[in-house]
Design a protein around this motif. Structure first.
Motif, PDB file in Angstrom:
ATOM      1  N   GLU A  60       0.803  -1.228   0.000  1.00 28.99           N
ATOM      2  CA  GLU A  60       0.000   0.000   0.000  1.00 28.99           C
ATOM      3  C   GLU A  60       0.835   1.276   0.000  1.00 28.99           C
ATOM      4  O   GLU A  60       0.311   2.365   0.235  1.00 28.99           O
ATOM      5  CB  GLU A  60      -0.978   0.012   1.183  1.00 28.99           C
ATOM      6  CG  GLU A  60      -1.958  -1.159   1.178  1.00 28.99           C
ATOM      7  CD  GLU A  60      -2.734  -1.285  -0.132  1.00 28.99           C
ATOM      8  OE1 GLU A  60      -3.245  -0.264  -0.624  1.00 28.99           O
ATOM      9  OE2 GLU A  60      -2.808  -2.408  -0.677  1.00 28.99           O
ATOM     10  N   VAL A  63      -0.095   4.090  -3.153  1.00 26.47           N
ATOM     11  CA  VAL A  63      -1.449   4.600  -3.353  1.00 26.47           C
ATOM     12  C   VAL A  63      -1.406   5.945  -4.073  1.00 26.47           C
ATOM     13  O   VAL A  63      -0.710   6.876  -3.666  1.00 26.47           O
ATOM     14  CB  VAL A  63      -2.180   4.738  -2.007  1.00 26.47           C
ATOM     15  CG1 VAL A  63      -3.552   5.384  -2.211  1.00 26.47           C
ATOM     16  CG2 VAL A  63      -2.325   3.383  -1.335  1.00 26.47           C
ATOM     17  N   GLY A  64      -2.155   6.038  -5.177  1.00 23.04           N
ATOM     18  CA  GLY A  64      -2.271   7.283  -5.914  1.00 23.04           C
ATOM     19  C   GLY A  64      -1.161   7.562  -6.895  1.00 23.04           C
ATOM     20  O   GLY A  64      -1.206   8.574  -7.595  1.00 23.04           O
ATOM     21  N   LEU A  65      -0.167   6.671  -6.979  1.00 23.28           N
ATOM     22  CA  LEU A  65       0.949   6.901  -7.891  1.00 23.28           C
ATOM     23  C   LEU A  65       0.640   6.337  -9.271  1.00 23.28           C
ATOM     24  O   LEU A  65      -0.115   5.382  -9.427  1.00 23.28           O
ATOM     25  CB  LEU A  65       2.223   6.250  -7.344  1.00 23.28           C
ATOM     26  CG  LEU A  65       2.750   6.762  -6.009  1.00 23.28           C
ATOM     27  CD1 LEU A  65       4.062   6.060  -5.665  1.00 23.28           C
ATOM     28  CD2 LEU A  65       2.936   8.272  -6.031  1.00 23.28           C
ATOM     29  N   SER A  66       1.279   6.896 -10.287  1.00 24.65           N
ATOM     30  CA  SER A  66       1.151   6.382 -11.648  1.00 24.65           C
ATOM     31  C   SER A  66       2.005   5.126 -11.803  1.00 24.65           C
ATOM     32  O   SER A  66       2.791   4.767 -10.915  1.00 24.65           O
ATOM     33  CB  SER A  66       1.617   7.436 -12.649  1.00 24.65           C
ATOM     34  OG  SER A  66       3.032   7.636 -12.525  1.00 24.65           O
ATOM     35  N   GLU A  69       5.693   6.065 -11.555  1.00 28.25           N
ATOM     36  CA  GLU A  69       6.079   6.415 -10.195  1.00 28.25           C
ATOM     37  C   GLU A  69       6.073   5.213  -9.263  1.00 28.25           C
ATOM     38  O   GLU A  69       6.894   5.118  -8.356  1.00 28.25           O
ATOM     39  CB  GLU A  69       5.116   7.477  -9.650  1.00 28.25           C
ATOM     40  CG  GLU A  69       5.188   8.814 -10.367  1.00 28.25           C
ATOM     41  CD  GLU A  69       4.022   9.711  -9.997  1.00 28.25           C
ATOM     42  OE1 GLU A  69       4.197  10.940 -10.059  1.00 28.25           O
ATOM     43  OE2 GLU A  69       2.937   9.186  -9.666  1.00 28.25           O
ATOM     44  N   GLY A 230      -4.386   2.641 -13.215  1.00 28.39           N
ATOM     45  CA  GLY A 230      -5.047   3.497 -14.186  1.00 28.39           C
ATOM     46  C   GLY A 230      -4.509   3.397 -15.594  1.00 28.39           C
ATOM     47  O   GLY A 230      -4.538   4.385 -16.346  1.00 28.39           O
TER      48      GLY A 230
END
Length: 338
Positions: A60, A63-66, A69, A230
């Motif tokens: 975890e 979280v939120g990284l591309s 990244e 994503g």
């Protein structure tokens, strides 16, 4: 000799048979069709076709990284964490993940192990005390093949990997490579390496699918991880129509390596049947690297998953295959037979 009774999902098509599996010396001796009082569902143990167990040290953390990244070599968060991880902590973290996988019905995984020969040795050490035998795709210098079971390349845009591919061919071990994850630019270069396995293929188009079919190259897909990062959805229906497709969970830092979760997600978000998904989670992963498991048939290794069909979650389900693929969880596992 051991007998495992219940509704047995037999053969490549997982035909439900009321009876028992007879196991002798670690292999399936026979499948006997007979009446039984057992409410268990007996199926092949899962083969997770793509994992990165090393980043068990950073669950975890991304979280939120591309994609770049989070996991892309050489400077992503994952690679920075792996470079600074204490070896003892790394081995302990991977061992915990292997135990979790075994408890939740997975008998084998095909792991892309970073960090060259040292990384492959660390995973061997992690698996030593655990009832689990990972298939290791090593990385780095071709000498990693002295330890690993095959070579796992990051992607054709990262390097040409010609030397590594040749080394794998010389030793007669599989060469696998990521392709089509961020975009389609590395798919043709990956196919030019004559790989034994492609991983992801999210951005595969018609021309790529034609080459995959012509060259009979299997593909491992990891739809949950793709969603977290994503990067898009793999064209699973099109891939299944062209080649063998296996199911994997990808990076432990992104998702728990639960094949139940991966199957349910795939069955509910893609144009596939429950039977196809179960094949992706068992037989296909074994076929990719020549493992003698993944199917309940005489002569195969007895790597079986026994699910409690009368659990509070599964009692009353009308189709055992749909029950396993769409509804079951690790809490429904009665035992894993190896």
């Amino acid at each position: 000799m051991e007998e495992v009774a219940g509704t047995v999902l037999v053969g490549d098509s997982f035909d439900p048979v009321s009876g028992r599996v007879v196991v002798e010396d670690g292999r399936i001796e026979a499948i006997e069709e007979t009446g039984t009082d057992s409410t268990d569902i007996v199926l092949p143990a899962f083969v997770n076709a793509h994992t990165h167990l090393g980043d068990s040290v950073a669950k975890e953390a991304a979280v939120g990284l591309s994609l770049g990244e989070a996991v892309a070599p050489p400077n992503s968060l994952k690679h920075r964490r792996l470079a600074t991880a204490d070896r003892g902590d790394l081995v302990a973290a991977m061992r915990r993940t292997l135990r979790f996988m075994h408890r939740t019905g997975t008998a084998r995984c095909l792991d892309f192990r970073e960090s060259g020969p040292a990384g492959a040795r660390a995973l061997r050490d992690a698996a030593g005390p655990v009832e689990f035998d990972p298939f290791i795709f090593g990385s780095g210098d071709p000498s990693v093949l002295d330890i690993a079971d095959g070579y796992g390349a990051s992607g054709a845009n990262d390097d040409d990997f010609a030397e590594e591919r040749a080394a794998a061919a010389e030793r007669g071990v599989p060469f696998a490579i990521h392709a089509g994850e961020p975009d389609a630019t590395d798919i043709h270069p990956a196919l030019d390496l004559d790989p034994d396995l492609l991983v992801h293929m999210i951005h595969a188009e018609g021309e790529h699918l034609s080459r995959v079919a012509a060259d009979d190259v299997p593909v491992a897909v990891c739809p949950r991880a793709n969603t977290v990062l994503g990067v898009g959805k793999p064209p699973i229906r099109d891939l299944l129509d062209h080649t063998t497709v296996a199911l994997g969970t990808d990076n432990v830092m992104l998702n728990p390596p639960s094949m139940f979760r991966e199957m349910a997600y795939t069955a509910k978000h893609f144009d596939v049947t429950a039977t196809e998904v179960l094949g992706m989670a068992t037989r296909a992963g074994a076929e990719v690297v020549g493992l003698d498991c993944g199917v309940i048939a005489p002569g195969k290794r007895a790597e079986l998953l026994v699910i409690d069909g009368d659990s509070d979650n599964l009692a009353g389900t009308e189709d055992p295959i749909r029950a396993v693929v769409r509804r079951a969880t690790g809490l429904d596992v009665a035992r894993v037979v190896r």
